[in-house]
Design a protein around this motif. Structure first.
Motif, PDB file in Angstrom:
ATOM      1  N   LEU A  66       9.644  61.509  25.659  1.00 51.08           N
ATOM      2  CA  LEU A  66       9.464  60.218  25.000  1.00 51.08           C
ATOM      3  C   LEU A  66       9.254  60.370  23.497  1.00 51.08           C
ATOM      4  N   GLN A  67       9.313  61.606  22.988  1.00 48.42           N
ATOM      5  CA  GLN A  67       9.354  61.794  21.540  1.00 48.42           C
ATOM      6  C   GLN A  67      10.717  61.314  21.052  1.00 48.42           C
ATOM      7  N   SER A  68      10.733  60.436  20.098  1.00 51.84           N
ATOM      8  CA  SER A  68      12.019  59.892  19.660  1.00 51.84           C
ATOM      9  C   SER A  68      11.916  59.377  18.242  1.00 51.84           C
ATOM     10  N   THR A  69      12.920  59.707  17.431  1.00 51.87           N
ATOM     11  CA  THR A  69      13.039  59.099  16.112  1.00 51.87           C
ATOM     12  C   THR A  69      13.914  57.848  16.166  1.00 51.87           C
ATOM     13  N   ASN A  70      14.412  57.507  17.353  1.00 57.44           N
ATOM     14  CA  ASN A  70      15.317  56.366  17.493  1.00 57.44           C
ATOM     15  C   ASN A  70      14.725  55.023  17.069  1.00 57.44           C
ATOM     16  N   PRO A  71      13.392  54.804  17.197  1.00 57.58           N
ATOM     17  CA  PRO A  71      12.879  53.507  16.740  1.00 57.58           C
ATOM     18  C   PRO A  71      13.232  53.169  15.297  1.00 57.58           C
ATOM     19  N   LEU A  72      13.469  54.199  14.463  1.00 57.23           N
ATOM     20  CA  LEU A  72      13.884  53.923  13.089  1.00 57.23           C
ATOM     21  C   LEU A  72      15.214  53.174  13.056  1.00 57.23           C
ATOM     22  N   ALA A  73      16.052  53.408  14.067  1.00 57.88           N
ATOM     23  CA  ALA A  73      17.356  52.734  14.134  1.00 57.88           C
ATOM     24  C   ALA A  73      17.333  51.495  15.020  1.00 57.88           C
ATOM     25  N   THR A  74      16.417  51.462  15.988  1.00 53.79           N
ATOM     26  CA  THR A  74      16.494  50.421  17.014  1.00 53.79           C
ATOM     27  C   THR A  74      15.436  49.328  16.898  1.00 53.79           C
TER      28      THR A  74
END
Length: 412
Positions: A308-316
């Motif tokens: 669940l480590q993710s940098t995707n929230p920066l895009a989503t």
């Protein structure tokens, strides 16, 4: 099997001009924009307003092949009835009684070749690689483990060449894989925040085509909506644990397409989404009514669930926020003790109804269940709710944990 060859295309929303499903339209155009005017493209499938025109007799997500923007000549390479990425929903009446709602169904997504929820995504992405003629091009990708593991499994089926980048601390997510010298494991001994730029630079230097296919992540997840609406059309609520939120974004895309094709009506289910405390960037920012900044990103040093480590929230973040608002949905954080208190009973029930999931291997779906139980205790669920829980996570992993083919150490 339905033969829809030539019946799929991309259409410019402004002009109505059609564009073929090819490398120029799709790979070099991640934003799915008209190559002439820059307006958004939408996917067009020649289907009628009934399920009969939308389904095939193929296994897994390929049941919905007429609705997926892939060419069909390569699908037999990827489809395997012994490892379906997606199974029909399973009725879970005892869980409905526990929550005090009309019905609960589990949507199993852990029986594909990697044994993880990411197989529904990987199947479509690798199908597109075949569509784009990338058989001779070395490919690479990065993740905390599950996405890369799933992509690798389908790349093996497709006889491609691949390089999987992942954090060394997530090596156990590769337990039980088959060694294959055409599909190498590259472990980064450093923080997850750095792995994206490192993998892309490594790929550029070595001539790999690095896949970070943001739009195509949604296409596989759209098939979850197709399965839910075909089998349980009166569903009022879809439940999932999220990191970056591509799961609900993909399902929302699928729901909108079903409306566009007049297969379902105007009323859509809401989403109940959950994040684990400590990796809950989206949940924490939602009430603040502002855009996300890089300093907002929450990635714990010792995560409860590493995938669940993710940098995707920066895009989503902004599109997840729009989804939550437009569908009257909710997103909330769940504490580790809440998950631990509910895990054993949920895993036991899943086992009793034949849904493969393992708390020891991955904790994702247990977070959503704990969040639902909390809402039930607070009387926050409608007694008339018809709920579908997306069983993310992983089936039980077994076998050896492999040695990486290369360990890349952080430069001092």
């Amino acid at each position: 099997m339905v033969d829809s060859t030539g019946k799929k295309s991309w259409i410019c929303i402004r002009s109505g001009q059609k564009f073929p499903m090819n490398f120029e339209t799709e790979w070099t155009n991640w934003e799915q924009l008209c190559l002439d005017c820059g307006e958004q493209l939408k996917f067009s499938a020649d289907v009628s307003s009934s399920w009969e025109s939308c389904v095939t007799d193929l296994p897994g997500i390929w049941r919905y092949l007429p609705l997926i923007p892939v060419n069909e000549q390569n699908i037999e390479i990827l489809a395997d009835s012994s490892t379906p990425e997606l199974l029909p929903p399973v009725d879970a009446k005892p869980l409905a009684e526990m929550l005090g709602v009309k019905s609960v169904a589990l949507l199993p997504c852990t029986e594909g070749p990697s044994g993880t929820f990411k197989d529904v995504e990987a199947a479509v992405v690798i199908a597109k690689c075949l569509d784009w003629g990338l058989q001779e091009q070395p490919l690479s990708w990065h993740s905390t483990g599950n996405t890369a593991r799933a992509y690798r499994e389908y790349a093996i089926r497709a006889k491609l060449q691949s390089f999987s980048f992942f954090p060394l601390q997530c090596l156990d997510k590769w337990q039980g894989i088959t060694s294959n010298q055409n599909h190498l494991l590259l472990a980064y001994n450093g923080s997850f925040q750095e792995i994206s730029s490192l993998a892309k630079e490594y790929a550029r230097h070595n001539g790999f085509l690095h896949l970070a296919p943001l739009h195509w992540k949604l296409e596989g997840k759209a098939t979850l909506a197709y399965s839910i609406m075909e089998n349980l059309p009166t569903t009022t609520c879809i439940v999932q644990t999220i990191a970056g939120g591509y799961g609900p974004l993909g399902m929302y895309l699928g729901l909108q397409r079903l409306q566009q094709w007049e297969i379902i009506g105007e009323s859509l289910p809401r989403f109940e989404l959950f994040q684990i405390e400590g990796a809950d960037t989206i949940s924490k920012l939602m009430p603040l009514n502002r855009d996300i900044q890089e300093t907002d990103l929450k990635l714990p040093l010792n995560p409860f669930e590493p995938t669940l480590q993710s940098t995707n929230p920066l895009a989503t973040f902004s599109v997840v926020r729009n989804l939550v608002c437009s569908t009257s949905s909710n997103i909330a954080s769940v504490s580790v003790p809440e998950v631990q208190a509910q895990a054993e009973s949920f895993e036991q029930y899943c086992r009793e109804v034949g849904v493969k999931v393992s708390y020891a291997s991955e904790k994702c779906p247990f977070i959503a269940w704990a969040g639902l139980m909390r809402k039930a205790k607070r009387k926050e669920l409608d007694p008339n709710d018809e709920i579908v829980i997306i069983v993310t996570g992983s089936s039980q992993r077994s076998g050896d944990i492999p040695h990486p083919d290369q360990i890349i150490n952080k430069k001092s």
